[in-house]
Scaffold this motif. Structure first.
Motif, PDB file in Angstrom:
ATOM      1  N   LYS A 109     -19.078  46.944 136.416  1.00 20.91           N
ATOM      2  CA  LYS A 109     -18.343  45.564 136.016  1.00 20.91           C
ATOM      3  C   LYS A 109     -19.436  44.951 135.307  1.00 20.91           C
ATOM      4  CE  LYS A 109     -18.421  42.475 141.130  1.00 20.91           C
ATOM      5  NZ  LYS A 109     -17.940  42.531 142.152  1.00 20.91           N
ATOM      6  N   VAL A 113     -22.340  45.179 128.275  1.00 22.54           N
ATOM      7  CA  VAL A 113     -22.482  45.119 126.866  1.00 22.54           C
ATOM      8  C   VAL A 113     -20.404  45.285 127.125  1.00 22.54           C
ATOM      9  CG1 VAL A 113     -21.754  46.933 125.232  1.00 22.54           C
ATOM     10  CG2 VAL A 113     -24.344  45.863 126.260  1.00 22.54           C
ATOM     11  N   ASP A 114     -19.761  45.150 125.747  1.00 16.68           N
ATOM     12  CA  ASP A 114     -17.849  45.242 126.055  1.00 16.68           C
ATOM     13  C   ASP A 114     -17.577  46.039 125.618  1.00 16.68           C
ATOM     14  OD1 ASP A 114     -18.104  42.625 127.796  1.00 16.68           O
ATOM     15  OD2 ASP A 114     -17.436  41.638 126.152  1.00 16.68           O
ATOM     16  N   SER A 115     -17.912  47.050 124.231  1.00 12.36           N
ATOM     17  CA  SER A 115     -17.656  47.209 123.595  1.00 12.36           C
ATOM     18  C   SER A 115     -19.013  48.495 123.039  1.00 12.36           C
ATOM     19  CB  SER A 115     -17.217  47.341 121.976  1.00 12.36           C
ATOM     20  OG  SER A 115     -18.086  46.537 121.999  1.00 12.36           O
ATOM     21  N   THR A 136     -27.587  48.101 125.268  1.00 16.72           N
ATOM     22  CA  THR A 136     -28.369  47.168 126.632  1.00 16.72           C
ATOM     23  C   THR A 136     -29.328  46.689 125.684  1.00 16.72           C
ATOM     24  OG1 THR A 136     -29.460  48.488 128.147  1.00 16.72           O
ATOM     25  CG2 THR A 136     -26.488  48.575 128.503  1.00 16.72           C
ATOM     26  N   LYS A 207     -15.591  48.192 134.869  1.00 11.69           N
ATOM     27  CA  LYS A 207     -15.157  47.810 133.282  1.00 11.69           C
ATOM     28  C   LYS A 207     -14.850  48.562 132.533  1.00 11.69           C
ATOM     29  CE  LYS A 207     -18.136  43.985 131.173  1.00 11.69           C
ATOM     30  NZ  LYS A 207     -19.381  43.614 129.995  1.00 11.69           N
ATOM     31  N   LEU A 209     -14.301  49.854 128.847  1.00 15.92           N
ATOM     32  CA  LEU A 209     -14.781  49.400 127.692  1.00 15.92           C
ATOM     33  C   LEU A 209     -14.051  49.821 126.331  1.00 15.92           C
ATOM     34  CD1 LEU A 209     -18.362  51.751 127.717  1.00 15.92           C
ATOM     35  CD2 LEU A 209     -18.000  48.643 127.774  1.00 15.92           C
ATOM     36  N   ARG A 210     -13.951  49.220 125.390  1.00 13.43           N
ATOM     37  CA  ARG A 210     -13.787  49.310 124.206  1.00 13.43           C
ATOM     38  C   ARG A 210     -14.600  49.785 123.030  1.00 13.43           C
ATOM     39  NH1 ARG A 210     -13.488  44.168 121.315  1.00 13.43           N
ATOM     40  NH2 ARG A 210     -15.313  43.220 122.606  1.00 13.43           N
ATOM     41  N   SER A 221      -9.248  48.677 123.049  1.00 19.34           N
ATOM     42  CA  SER A 221      -9.238  49.286 124.433  1.00 19.34           C
ATOM     43  C   SER A 221      -8.260  49.954 124.515  1.00 19.34           C
ATOM     44  CB  SER A 221      -8.613  47.741 124.616  1.00 19.34           C
ATOM     45  OG  SER A 221      -8.553  48.207 126.319  1.00 19.34           O
TER      46      SER A 221
END
Length: 276
Positions: A109, A113-115, A136, A207, A209-210, A221
């Motif tokens: 979580k 990074v989100d994607s 990252t 989390k 990831l997209r 997503s």
């Protein structure tokens, strides 16, 4: 309700002398959904006895071959070798595609990074990239949480990425074990069914990831229902049910329930997608 996805068994019993027994084995991606569908089906069909367990798509298909199941849930199609074995043993099958799933790639979580791109996933999961440096900016070793080779999700991800998994990848027994590993490992990455994520209402401490596909388009997503409906997520796939033809008569009422308005709503509510 908590489910053990390494081996989950639910027995729905009836005292009726006309009881009909149906054994369903296979995909861990599908097992939670199958259990919920079976519970609702049983409320309307008290004379049925359904036994549902996971263990992986390969196990379910092997159970059909060995006459240990009436139906196999599978998150992948049959291989050429499996088709040949069924033909050799004279076992006829009926194939049902009852829903669609998306494979989610998960990290801790607190991951910064989100994607992630398809190419980056391929490099990480194959072991070509052994650290998170390119993602990252930190040279932290990557820990891969994957499935065993009899898993349909294992085969699906490997095929979509065009790789062989790193020999250093941890082989987990199911979605639940992967989730537990990622929750406590800030360097980990794993893959689970998106339906499993949504089934537990996003409380897993991970989390999702997209994913940016190889064409470099918008990150999508696996929890985006509109994107899945439009076929825009790179890791979406149909979910199969293989039924021995000799068992079709007693299995078809359950199949019909899945296709009913109530069954379709259960599929949606469980985080899966309807096949139009």
């Amino acid at each position: 309700m908590k489910y053990s996805l390494c081996f989950f068994l639910i027995l729905l019993l009836s005292c009726s002398n006309k009881q009909k027994a149906v054994k369903v084995k296979g995909s861990d991606t599908e097992v939670n959904l199958a259990v919920v569908l079976a519970e609702h089906f049983y409320k309307l069909n008290r004379h049925y006895r359904l036994a549902i367990s996971g263990g992986g798509s390969g196990l379910g298909i092997a159970s059909l071959l060995n006459n240990e199941a009436d139906m196999a849930n599978s998150s992948r199609p049959l291989t050429a070798e499996e088709k040949a074995l069924f033909e050799k043993r004279g076992i006829a099958l009926k194939t049902v595609v009852f829903a669609e799933d998306a494979t989610a790639f998960i990290v801790h979580k607190n991951f910064p990074v989100d994607s992630i791109s398809v190419d980056a996933l391929a490099a990480l999961l194959s072991g070509k990239s052994k650290t998170w440096q390119q993602i990252t900016g930190k040279p932290v070793p990557v820990n891969i949480y994957g499935r065993q080779s009899n898993s349909g999700t294992y085969s699906f991800v490997q095929k979509k990425l065009g790789i062989q998994f790193s020999t250093e990848a941890k082989e987990m027994n199911g979605n639940a074990q992967i989730m537990e590993g990622i929750k406590t490992d800030e360097s980990g990455i794993g893959y689970v069914g998106a339906g499993y994520i949504m089934h537990d209402n996003g409380k897993q401490g991970v989390k999702v990831l997209r994913v940016i596909d190889s064409a470099g388009r918008q990150a999508i997503s696996p929890l985006d229902a509109k994107a899945i409906t439009e076929g825009r997520y790179f890791f979406q796939r149909p979910l199969y049910q293989f039924v021995r033809s000799s068992s079709w008569g007693k299995v078809v009422p359950f199949i019909n329930f899945e296709k009913s308005p109530e069954g379709q709503q259960i599929i949606r509510n469980s985080g899966y997608y309807i096949i139009d």
